[in-house]
Design an enzyme around this catalytic site. Structure first.
Site, PDB file in Angstrom:
ATOM      1  CG  PHE A 207      -1.959  -0.947   1.357  1.00 37.92           C
ATOM      2  CD1 PHE A 207      -3.238  -0.663   0.894  1.00 37.92           C
ATOM      3  CD2 PHE A 207      -1.726  -2.185   1.942  1.00 37.92           C
ATOM      4  CE1 PHE A 207      -4.262  -1.593   1.002  1.00 37.92           C
ATOM      5  CE2 PHE A 207      -2.740  -3.128   2.064  1.00 37.92           C
ATOM      6  CZ  PHE A 207      -4.017  -2.824   1.590  1.00 37.92           C
ATOM      7  CG  ASP A 208       0.662   6.010  -1.287  1.00 35.76           C
ATOM      8  OD1 ASP A 208       1.821   6.317  -0.973  1.00 35.76           O
ATOM      9  OD2 ASP A 208      -0.279   6.822  -1.370  1.00 35.76           O
ATOM     10  CG  PHE A 209       0.866   6.128   5.212  1.00 31.59           C
ATOM     11  CD1 PHE A 209       0.318   5.155   6.030  1.00 31.59           C
ATOM     12  CD2 PHE A 209       0.876   7.446   5.654  1.00 31.59           C
ATOM     13  CE1 PHE A 209      -0.218   5.480   7.272  1.00 31.59           C
ATOM     14  CE2 PHE A 209       0.343   7.786   6.887  1.00 31.59           C
ATOM     15  CZ  PHE A 209      -0.205   6.794   7.706  1.00 31.59           C
ATOM     16  CG  ASP A 210       0.959  10.587   2.969  1.00 29.05           C
ATOM     17  OD1 ASP A 210       0.506  10.781   4.102  1.00 29.05           O
ATOM     18  OD2 ASP A 210       2.170  10.664   2.690  1.00 29.05           O
TER      19      ASP A 210
END
Length: 217
Positions: free
Chosen positions: A11-14
């Site tokens: 996953f990307d975070f932001d």
């Protein structure tokens, strides 16, 4: 459309695992105000999300990248915990993925320590097998290097991974890494732009994301 189910989900975070978009946008606006620079509209600011700070600032304001990055980080960290918001259903999704034997990771363009702080705030840290921040590679999204590094750490072929993100750079990086890509619409990117990049799936909420990541049958 290919089936994007994979035994490893990165996953990307932001804007993906957590709703940090208001925090990021206001951090950029504050930085420009504090640095006596003209305001920039939110559409352009959102286009910066997903890339490391200093290259973004240096490209837009040559010679001032380091200074503006420091101003941004000071304000962002001071307001981080109060402005970051959970994405509804995300803790339950990650718990379900882990329960099903899926390995979970995070690949972000932020510093590792900041992502770790964010994961603690939204109570997701316990589910993460690997975390790759901007510290781990010299090239960053849309370059595939950070995603490939995560696969290397997990000792899996990139084809066994799917990358989930909210920005154009996320889809581009996944494709370049040879990973399946899922674009989510609750973050920085617009559905039209994300769809134009032809991700393997485009989802509008966590329930839909769960159906893609954990198909029945």
């Amino acid at each position: 459309m290919l089936n994007p189910f994979r035994p490893v989900v990165l996953f990307d975070f932001d804007g993906t695992l957590a709703d940090t978009i208001p925090l990021i946008v206001e951090s950029y606006h504050h930085t420009l105000r504090a640095s006596a620079l003209p305001p920039v509209d939110e559409v352009e600011v959102r286009s910066w999300i997903g890339r490391p700070l200093q290259p973004v600032f240096e490209e837009r304001y040559p010679g001032r990248g380091a200074e503006l990055t420091a101003t941004y980080r000071d304000w962002n960290l001071a307001h981080h915990d109060e402005l970051i918001v959970r994405v509804d259903g995300m803790p339950q999704l990650l718990k379900q993925l882990v329960h099903k034997g899926v390995r979970v990771g995070v690949v972000s363009s932020k510093r590792r320590s900041t992502v770790e702080q964010g994961l603690r705030v939204v109570a997701l840290a316990e589910y993460i097998d690997v975390l790759v921040g901007m510290d781990e590679t010299t090239a960053h999204k849309p370059d595939p290097a950070p995603l490939l590094f995560a696969a290397e750490v997990l000792a899996v072929d990139p084809s066994q991974c799917v990358y989930v993100g909210d920005a154009d750079v996320d889809v581009l990086a996944a494709k370049a890494a040879g990973m399946a890509s899922i674009a989510v619409t609750w973050g920085a990117g617009t559905a039209d732009v994300l769809q134009s990049l032809e991700p393997d799936a485009l989802v509008r909420d966590v329930t839909e994301l769960e159906r893609v990541l954990l198909p029945s049958g």
